[in-house]
Write a protein that holds these residues in place. Structure first.
Motif, PDB file in Angstrom:
ATOM      1  N   ASP A  82       0.910  -1.360   0.021  1.00 50.86           N
ATOM      2  CA  ASP A  82       0.055   0.110   0.245  1.00 50.86           C
ATOM      3  C   ASP A  82       1.246   1.355  -0.018  1.00 50.86           C
ATOM      4  O   ASP A  82       1.871   0.812   0.751  1.00 50.86           O
ATOM      5  CB  ASP A  82      -0.361   0.010   1.445  1.00 50.86           C
ATOM      6  CG  ASP A  82      -2.183  -0.864   1.580  1.00 50.86           C
ATOM      7  OD1 ASP A  82      -2.405  -1.427  -0.166  1.00 50.86           O
ATOM      8  OD2 ASP A  82      -2.449  -1.837   2.264  1.00 50.86           O
ATOM      9  N   ASP A  91     -11.282   6.897  -8.780  1.00 48.25           N
ATOM     10  CA  ASP A  91     -11.359   6.670 -10.058  1.00 48.25           C
ATOM     11  C   ASP A  91     -11.341   7.381 -11.381  1.00 48.25           C
ATOM     12  O   ASP A  91     -10.497   7.343 -12.214  1.00 48.25           O
ATOM     13  CB  ASP A  91     -11.551   5.301 -10.183  1.00 48.25           C
ATOM     14  CG  ASP A  91     -10.963   4.174  -9.062  1.00 48.25           C
ATOM     15  OD1 ASP A  91     -10.273   4.552  -8.740  1.00 48.25           O
ATOM     16  OD2 ASP A  91     -11.868   2.975  -8.832  1.00 48.25           O
ATOM     17  N   ARG A 114     -13.364  -1.810 -12.777  1.00 46.95           N
ATOM     18  CA  ARG A 114     -12.061  -1.965 -11.120  1.00 46.95           C
ATOM     19  C   ARG A 114     -11.346  -1.059 -10.831  1.00 46.95           C
ATOM     20  O   ARG A 114     -11.339  -1.046 -10.579  1.00 46.95           O
ATOM     21  CB  ARG A 114     -12.097  -3.088 -10.856  1.00 46.95           C
ATOM     22  CG  ARG A 114     -12.786  -4.073 -11.120  1.00 46.95           C
ATOM     23  CD  ARG A 114     -12.467  -5.644 -10.230  1.00 46.95           C
ATOM     24  NE  ARG A 114     -13.124  -7.034 -10.329  1.00 46.95           N
ATOM     25  CZ  ARG A 114     -12.436  -7.575 -10.509  1.00 46.95           C
ATOM     26  NH1 ARG A 114     -10.764  -8.004 -10.523  1.00 46.95           N
ATOM     27  NH2 ARG A 114     -13.545  -8.855 -10.735  1.00 46.95           N
ATOM     28  N   GLY A 115     -11.391   0.261 -11.538  1.00 43.38           N
ATOM     29  CA  GLY A 115     -10.953   1.430 -12.691  1.00 43.38           C
ATOM     30  C   GLY A 115     -10.053   1.778 -13.086  1.00 43.38           C
ATOM     31  O   GLY A 115      -9.661   1.183 -14.341  1.00 43.38           O
ATOM     32  N   ARG A 117      -6.507   1.271 -15.265  1.00 40.56           N
ATOM     33  CA  ARG A 117      -5.363   0.184 -15.731  1.00 40.56           C
ATOM     34  C   ARG A 117      -4.146   0.887 -16.640  1.00 40.56           C
ATOM     35  O   ARG A 117      -4.209   2.143 -17.159  1.00 40.56           O
ATOM     36  CB  ARG A 117      -6.183  -0.751 -16.246  1.00 40.56           C
ATOM     37  CG  ARG A 117      -6.691  -1.576 -15.793  1.00 40.56           C
ATOM     38  CD  ARG A 117      -7.570  -2.791 -16.252  1.00 40.56           C
ATOM     39  NE  ARG A 117      -6.713  -2.468 -18.029  1.00 40.56           N
ATOM     40  CZ  ARG A 117      -7.219  -3.728 -18.850  1.00 40.56           C
ATOM     41  NH1 ARG A 117      -7.204  -5.050 -18.076  1.00 40.56           N
ATOM     42  NH2 ARG A 117      -7.137  -3.403 -19.705  1.00 40.56           N
ATOM     43  N   ARG A 127      -3.084  -2.368 -11.967  1.00 39.12           N
ATOM     44  CA  ARG A 127      -4.763  -1.481 -12.040  1.00 39.12           C
ATOM     45  C   ARG A 127      -4.638  -1.597 -11.044  1.00 39.12           C
ATOM     46  O   ARG A 127      -3.797  -1.088 -10.298  1.00 39.12           O
ATOM     47  CB  ARG A 127      -5.875  -2.547 -11.680  1.00 39.12           C
ATOM     48  CG  ARG A 127      -7.369  -2.638 -11.284  1.00 39.12           C
ATOM     49  CD  ARG A 127      -8.039  -3.327 -11.257  1.00 39.12           C
ATOM     50  NE  ARG A 127      -7.650  -4.205  -9.797  1.00 39.12           N
ATOM     51  CZ  ARG A 127      -8.634  -4.374  -8.724  1.00 39.12           C
ATOM     52  NH1 ARG A 127      -9.074  -2.855  -8.535  1.00 39.12           N
ATOM     53  NH2 ARG A 127      -8.256  -5.071  -8.133  1.00 39.12           N
ATOM     54  N   HIS A 129      -5.670   0.702  -7.235  1.00 38.81           N
ATOM     55  CA  HIS A 129      -6.817   0.014  -6.709  1.00 38.81           C
ATOM     56  C   HIS A 129      -6.890   1.041  -5.499  1.00 38.81           C
ATOM     57  O   HIS A 129      -5.928   1.018  -4.603  1.00 38.81           O
ATOM     58  CB  HIS A 129      -6.663  -1.412  -5.901  1.00 38.81           C
ATOM     59  CG  HIS A 129      -7.752  -1.261  -4.775  1.00 38.81           C
ATOM     60  ND1 HIS A 129      -9.110  -1.672  -5.379  1.00 38.81           N
ATOM     61  CD2 HIS A 129      -7.581  -1.476  -3.979  1.00 38.81           C
ATOM     62  CE1 HIS A 129      -9.985  -1.703  -3.954  1.00 38.81           C
ATOM     63  NE2 HIS A 129      -8.921  -2.043  -2.830  1.00 38.81           N
ATOM     64  N   ASN A 131      -7.685   2.624  -1.935  1.00 33.40           N
ATOM     65  CA  ASN A 131      -8.940   2.257  -0.695  1.00 33.40           C
ATOM     66  C   ASN A 131      -9.144   3.804   0.379  1.00 33.40           C
ATOM     67  O   ASN A 131      -8.161   4.570   0.415  1.00 33.40           O
ATOM     68  CB  ASN A 131      -7.617   1.525   0.345  1.00 33.40           C
ATOM     69  CG  ASN A 131      -8.316   1.316   1.237  1.00 33.40           C
ATOM     70  OD1 ASN A 131      -9.578   2.162   1.695  1.00 33.40           O
ATOM     71  ND2 ASN A 131      -8.351  -0.006   2.203  1.00 33.40           N
ATOM     72  N   TYR A 137      -3.881   3.054  -2.207  1.00 30.53           N
ATOM     73  CA  TYR A 137      -3.544   2.464  -3.215  1.00 30.53           C
ATOM     74  C   TYR A 137      -2.538   1.655  -3.379  1.00 30.53           C
ATOM     75  O   TYR A 137      -1.309   1.853  -3.336  1.00 30.53           O
ATOM     76  CB  TYR A 137      -3.500   3.386  -4.127  1.00 30.53           C
ATOM     77  CG  TYR A 137      -1.899   4.046  -4.847  1.00 30.53           C
ATOM     78  CD1 TYR A 137      -1.425   4.355  -5.568  1.00 30.53           C
ATOM     79  CD2 TYR A 137      -1.434   5.528  -4.078  1.00 30.53           C
ATOM     80  CE1 TYR A 137      -0.145   3.898  -5.791  1.00 30.53           C
ATOM     81  CE2 TYR A 137      -0.512   5.689  -4.207  1.00 30.53           C
ATOM     82  CZ  TYR A 137       0.073   4.944  -5.711  1.00 30.53           C
ATOM     83  OH  TYR A 137       1.688   5.821  -5.785  1.00 30.53           O
TER      84      TYR A 137
END
Length: 193
Positions: A82, A91, A114-115, A117, A127, A129, A131, A137
């Protein structure tokens, strides 16, 4: 790598256009292949020439499995790391900003299901991600479907090598975008006071 707007430039862009050199973080483990192949050949040498051939094949297979396991473990550590966000961002907002800036030619930005890339050299997809609760992220990497077929030999090592090379560039890009957003918001709040 510095984020620049999509404007034509009259400056020599050879340094920007040059391809990113792929790092080989698993190079030290390649000696494992030779060691296990020789070990297999010596272990089954009592069976004559056929035993040596079987030993070589078994040594190669064990080395292949070990390399895939080590690179898979290292890739999981890289994927589940993270990184802090300097400014909260969604996103959609991240995609809009990244699509309006000029990135290195080896990278493409796509809006996935999902976001956001990043596609690196059409080999790996990374990707982002985000949080939102913890303001962190992570960058989750995998081989693209097309390259999974092309890179059948040592897919784990290939995936880890490309990810190991791409993640620092992606991390720097995301940090620059969020730092710019943070600076813009602080300057806007100063102007309203």
């Amino acid at each position: 790598m510095q984020i620049q707007p999509n404007e034509p430039s009259h400056v020599n862009n050879e340094s920007i256009i040059s391809s990113i050199q792929l790092e080989t973080p698993m190079k030290a483990f390649k000696k494992l292949y030779f060691f296990l192949i020789v070990l297999g050949a010596v272990a089954l040498a009592f069976g004559g020439p056929v035993g040596i051939i079987f030993g070589i094949v078994i040594g190669w297979a064990v080395a292949y499995i070990v390399m895939q396991a080590v690179s898979g473990f290292k890739l999981m550590k890289l994927n589940f790391k993270d990184y802090p966000l300097y400014h909260p961002i969604a996103d959609e907002q991240l995609y809009e900003i990244l699509s309006s800036v000029s990135l290195h030619p080896d990278f493409k930005v796509e809006k996935g299901v999902r976001g956001v890339r990043f596609i690196f050299k059409n080999i790996t997809a990374h990707r982002i991600h985000i949080n939102q609760k913890e303001q962190t992220y992570s960058i989750i990497s995998k081989l693209t479907n097309k390259s999974l077929i092309k890179k059948r030999h040592n897919p784990g090592v290939v995936e880890y090598s490309y990810s190991f090379t791409a993640v620092p560039f992606i991390k720097q890009t995301v940090e620059e975008v969020t730092a710019t957003l943070s600076q813009n918001n602080s300057s806007l709040s100063d102007e309203t006071k």
